[in-house]
Each structure stands twice: as structure tokens, then as C-alpha cells.
Design an enzyme around this catalytic site. Structure first.
Site, PDB file in Angstrom:
ATOM      1  N   ASP A   1       0.809  -1.225   0.000  1.00 56.10           N
ATOM      2  CA  ASP A   1       0.000   0.000   0.000  1.00 56.10           C
ATOM      3  C   ASP A   1       0.842   1.275   0.000  1.00 56.10           C
ATOM      4  O   ASP A   1       0.471   2.277   0.605  1.00 56.10           O
ATOM      5  CB  ASP A   1      -0.962   0.017   1.208  1.00 56.10           C
ATOM      6  CG  ASP A   1      -1.793  -1.241   1.267  1.00 56.10           C
ATOM      7  OD1 ASP A   1      -2.236  -1.685   0.201  1.00 56.10           O
ATOM      8  OD2 ASP A   1      -1.976  -1.794   2.360  1.00 56.10           O
TER       9      ASP A   1
ATOM     10  N   LYS B   1       1.873   2.248  -5.160  1.00 57.27           N
ATOM     11  CA  LYS B   1       2.542   1.782  -6.383  1.00 57.27           C
ATOM     12  C   LYS B   1       1.730   2.161  -7.620  1.00 57.27           C
ATOM     13  O   LYS B   1       2.287   2.502  -8.663  1.00 57.27           O
ATOM     14  CB  LYS B   1       2.725   0.256  -6.329  1.00 57.27           C
ATOM     15  CG  LYS B   1       3.649  -0.199  -5.216  1.00 57.27           C
ATOM     16  CD  LYS B   1       3.779  -1.709  -5.148  1.00 57.27           C
ATOM     17  CE  LYS B   1       2.619  -2.440  -4.513  1.00 57.27           C
ATOM     18  NZ  LYS B   1       2.433  -2.226  -3.066  1.00 57.27           N
TER      19      LYS B   1
ATOM     20  N   GLY C   1      -4.337  -4.334  -4.114  1.00 55.35           N
ATOM     21  CA  GLY C   1      -5.358  -3.339  -4.427  1.00 55.35           C
ATOM     22  C   GLY C   1      -4.680  -2.055  -4.836  1.00 55.35           C
ATOM     23  O   GLY C   1      -4.088  -1.389  -4.005  1.00 55.35           O
ATOM     24  N   HIS C   2      -4.711  -1.750  -6.117  1.00 52.16           N
ATOM     25  CA  HIS C   2      -4.018  -0.557  -6.601  1.00 52.16           C
ATOM     26  C   HIS C   2      -5.025   0.471  -7.086  1.00 52.16           C
ATOM     27  O   HIS C   2      -5.756   0.236  -8.039  1.00 52.16           O
ATOM     28  CB  HIS C   2      -3.037  -0.931  -7.716  1.00 52.16           C
ATOM     29  CG  HIS C   2      -1.977  -1.887  -7.238  1.00 52.16           C
ATOM     30  ND1 HIS C   2      -1.122  -2.556  -8.064  1.00 52.16           N
ATOM     31  CD2 HIS C   2      -1.646  -2.280  -5.983  1.00 52.16           C
ATOM     32  CE1 HIS C   2      -0.315  -3.318  -7.347  1.00 52.16           C
ATOM     33  NE2 HIS C   2      -0.619  -3.171  -6.080  1.00 52.16           N
TER      34      HIS C   2
ATOM     35  N   GLN D   1       2.072  -6.262  -3.584  1.00 53.43           N
ATOM     36  CA  GLN D   1       2.590  -6.478  -2.233  1.00 53.43           C
ATOM     37  C   GLN D   1       3.924  -5.734  -2.067  1.00 53.43           C
ATOM     38  O   GLN D   1       4.118  -4.735  -2.731  1.00 53.43           O
ATOM     39  CB  GLN D   1       2.739  -7.982  -1.922  1.00 53.43           C
ATOM     40  CG  GLN D   1       1.437  -8.690  -1.660  1.00 53.43           C
ATOM     41  CD  GLN D   1       0.649  -8.991  -2.910  1.00 53.43           C
ATOM     42  OE1 GLN D   1       1.167  -9.570  -3.847  1.00 53.43           O
ATOM     43  NE2 GLN D   1      -0.597  -8.617  -2.928  1.00 53.43           N
TER      44      GLN D   1
END
Ligand code: IMO
Ligand code: MG
Length: 422
Positions: A14, A17, A41-42, A222
Site C-alpha cells: 500500500d 505503487k 489493491g491498486h 505487495q
């Protein structure tokens, strides 16, 4: 841009990225995911519209960019199809998506197994995202996993039946509901039809594209300290989000890789359990969480927050060969009156700058801080580093001095444009 540039998380995930990937992706011909699954989750904000990606490389938003899901990714086809449909409904073209024949598939029994294993761990739970990631990678390494190409083989039914039989034995032991293999086969055959147009041998495709001089951006998921080998085991994910995973998870080789961007925030966060030396379990931590909207994009969990840890950052640089840094949320940390930066740990009365993933050492290490003045003011309009207020410059220059790596991107707000690029 080099032939291949890589974006990796430097801390516990988180780091933002998505934002860097979005910028670099605009200059690349290919966006590639090589590791993890929909535990990632991006979030990306484009023209005021928010997109959250879990599986599809976010580079797909750039018209013409080929988006490849590599062999190292574990795919929940239901989630992937939902993601495809969401993009289509927002008017985005997904015909440029490619999915590796060799990627492993997540099945419903993996998700239930993930939950069951967490239940059994009790107080020692990892705090997984409950997406079936760990159990799917377990099957991959146990060599009973089912891959994308198996969806199109006559062996598919047998493979599912054998797996369901095995898993049902364990579920029965714990009095959990059992799976009906035929229902799963039917469901996955529908997914197979929907995904067929995107499936190909991505390793050969990648090398063909490189020969054509196409530029590739690898979208890490990650982060370093969640790495199964180099992270804070056992409080990690089940893959290698470090540079090695990019290579094994894609079929790229080392000689094509140029820049390795390490992404971090101007503070730090962690979701799930496990040691975290600079964690703030006080009002400052709560304030950072609220100011930075630190709630999971995948699980909506509140993130644990703390100051930036340069000891851990230097470790991430070493393990990944990071060549440049991307610092997000400078605006967020700049809202505090005083900011602290962890420059060493104290363990059993001794000061050290060396990071180790030993759980006892991490849990018992105390951060040694340097203090900086905050109150940076509104940074959202700043596009040149030299225009940053003095206090902000002091803070980022100290980071660079410590790790001896340049900061090339600085996030000064949530949107695509709110970024200083060197
Ligand atoms: P992005 O790509 C933050 C964490 C989980 C848990 C541990 C294991 O958004 O940075 P898993 O479901 O992978 O078996 O959970 O890893 N975790 C993440 N934390 N961001 C992520 O991805 C994460 N992916 C996994 O919270 O502690
Ligand atoms: Mg996340």
C-alpha cells in the site's frame, strides 16, 4: 525508459505503487503483473474517477498498452471477469489484456481453506486477505495446482475432482461444508469461455515484444517485507514480491531490467498482523490514518500507521537493487507539526542500522528517531522539487542522504497530476 523497468513496494504494501505505475505505464508499451493475486489493491484516480485494480495491470488504462498477467500470478477467474466487466462498463477497452497459460487458478476451496487456516491459528493469525492466495500457492508448489491452460484441456474435470476429493477430506474433519466438483467444473468452464480470447503463452510474447524494442513496465504487487523469503515470516504473503519474483513470475531475464523503482510513503503503514517497529498506536497514528485515508483497498481494514523507517528502507534497496525511489503522501505527513524519521533501532541496549527479519528482534527493537518540522502547507500545486518549502526539502534530503538513492517521484496529492517528477 530502459527495456524493462520495475516498480516494487519497499515496505509492507500500500505504498501507492499504482500512482507511479500509472505515470510510467503511459510511457510503456506493455504493463506486466508477475506476482500475487487479488490480495493486491491498486487505486488510481484519472480525471476525478477512481479505479481499483486487483489483478489486471493498471497500465491497461493507457490506450494501446498491452496488459499482461504473467505466469507467477494466481488468478481468481471470477474476480478477473468482474474486473474486466467493470472496466468495460466504464467505457475502457480491455482487448489488450493477455493472460499466461501457466498462471495458477484460485478455486472456492482455496478461499475457504485460507479462512479455515486463519481460524485455526487463533491468536497467531496472519491477518490474510482471505482471498485464497496462500492455499493456491501451496497447491502450486505441491504440484497439484490447476493452471489457466488446464481450463482448455480434457484433463480439467479430473484435475478438479481429484483436488475437491482431497480438500473435502480436510473440510469434513472440521465439519465444514463440502464442495461438489461438478458444480465447480461447470462454473469454471463458463469462465474458460469468457477468458479464452485473452489467454496465450506470455513468455514467448514478452520476448517477441522485447525484440521489437517494446518497453515493459513491471507492476509489483505487495512489498518487500511481505516477501515469503525476505519478509517478516510468517506474517507475509505466499509469493516473492521482490525482484526475484518479477523474473520467475514473468520469464523475463535480468539483463533487460533497467530501473528498479522502490515505492514508499513519507510515513509507513501495515495491514494484517506481524511486527512493525515504527508503528504508532497513539493519536499520531490515528491522525496519519485519517489524513492519509489509510483503509484497505482490498479488505477495507484500517491500516496500522507509523513513521517512515529508513532501516527497513535500506534493506529493501539492498534486496531488490532499487535504483530510484518514489515517495508518496509528502503532503499528508506535512500536515503534522512534527515528523519523525527512524534512522536506527535499539535492540537490547545496542544501536543498530541493520535490518533483520527475525521476529523476536523486530518485536523488541525500538525506533531511534530524528525529528523534523512539519506544517509544509499546501503542496498540491508544486511540480518542481526546488519549489518545495524548506521543511519539506530538509525531510526528503535526509532520506536521500541516508539511503544514497535519489527520490525521483514525489506525491503531493491523490490525483494523477499531483506529483513532482525529477
Ligand atoms: P498491495 O499490492 C498490503 C498482507 C495481508 C496479510 C499478509 C498475507 O495492495 O500493496 P495474503 O492474503 O497475501 O495471504 O495475506 O499480507 N497483504 C497486503 N498488505 N497490501 C497488499 O498488496 C497486500 N497483499 C497482502 O494483509 O498481512
Ligand atoms: Mg493493498
Amino acid at each position: 525508459m530502459s527495456k524493462v523497468d520495475v516498480v516494487l513496494g519497499s515496505f509492507y504494501g500500500d505504498e501507492g505503487k499504482g500512482k507511479i505505475i500509472d505515470y510510467l505505464g503511459g510511457r510503456a508499451d506493455v504493463a506486466l503483473r508477475a506476482t500475487g493475486g487479488n490480495n493486491a489493491g491498486h487505486s488510481i484516480e484519472v480525471d476525478g474517477e477512481k479505479f481499483v485494480f486487483h489483478l489486471i495491470p493498471s497500465g491497461i488504462l493507457n490506450k494501446g498498452t498491452l496488459a499482461i498477467i504473467g505466469n507467477g500470478v494466481v488468478i481468481d477467474p471470477k474476480v478477473l471477469i468482474e474486473e474486466i466487466n467493470t472496466l468495460k462498463n466504464k467505457g475502457k477497452d480491455v482487448s489488450n489484456l493477455r493472460i499466461s497459460t501457466k498462471a495458477h487458478l484460485i478455486f472456492p476451496y482455496h478461499i475457504d481453506m485460507d479462512k479455515l487456516l486463519e481460524e485455526n491459528r487463533g491468536d497467531g493469525k496472519i491477518g490474510t486477505t482471505a482471498r485464497g492466495i496462500g492455499p493456491c500457492y501451496c497447491d502450486k508448489y505441491e504440484r497439484c495446482g490447476i493452471r489457466v491452460e488446464d481450463l482448455y484441456s480434457d484433463k480439467f474435470g479430473d484435475l478438479v475432482r481429484r483436488n475437491v476429493d482431497d480438500k473435502n477430506k480436510i473440510f469434513a474433519l472440521y465439519n465444514k461444508p463440502l464442495y461438489d466438483a461438478d458444480l465447480i467444473i461447470k462454473e469454471y468452464q463458463e469462465y474458460a469461455n469468457l477468458l479464452k480470447e485473452y489467454v496465450c503463452d506470455t513468455v514467448n510474447l514478452i520476448h517477441k515484444l522485447l525484440q521489437e524494442d517494446k518497453k515493459i513496465i513491471c507492476e509489483g504487487a505487495q512489498a518487500t517485507l511481505l516477501d515469503i523469503d525476505h519478509g517478516s515470516y510468517p506474517y507475509v504473503t505466499s509469493s516473492n514480491p521482490t525482484i526475484g519474483g518479477i523474473i520467475s513470475g514473468s520469464g523475463l531475464n535480468t539483463k533487460d531490467i533497467g530501473e528498479v523503482y522502490g515505492v514508499m510513503k513519507a510515513y509507513s503503514s501495515r495491514v494484517g498482523e506481524g511486527p512493525y517497529v515504527t508503528e504508532l498506536t497513539n493519536q499520531v497514528g490515528d491522525k496519519i490514518r485519517e489524513l492519509g485515508h489509510e483503509y484497505g483497498a482490498t479488505t477495507k481494514r484500517p491500516r496500522r500507521c507509523g513513521y517512515l523507517d529508513l532501516v527497513a528502507l535500506r534493506y529493501a534497496i539492498l534486496v531488490n537493487g532499487i535504483t530510484a525511489l518514489c515517495l508518496n503522501h509528502l503532503d499528508t505527513i506535512g500536515k503534522l507539526d512534527t515528523i519523525k524519521l527512524c534512522i536506527a533501532y535499539e535492540y537490547q541496549g545496542t544501536k543498530t542500522e541493520e535490518f533483520t527479519t527475525n521476529e523476536k528482534i523486530l518485536r523488541e527493537s525500538k525506533p531511534i528517531y530524528e525529528e523534523f518540522k512539519g506544517n509544509f502547507g499546501d503542496l498540491s500545486q508544486i511540480r518542481n522539487r526546488k519549489d518545495l518549502p524548506k521543511n519539506a526539502l530538509k525531510y526528503i534530503e535526509r532520506i536521500e542522504e541516508y539511503v544514497q538513492i535519489p527520490i525521483k517521484f514525489i506525491g503531493v496529492g491523490a490525483s494523477r497530476e499531483e506529483m513532482i517528477i525529477e
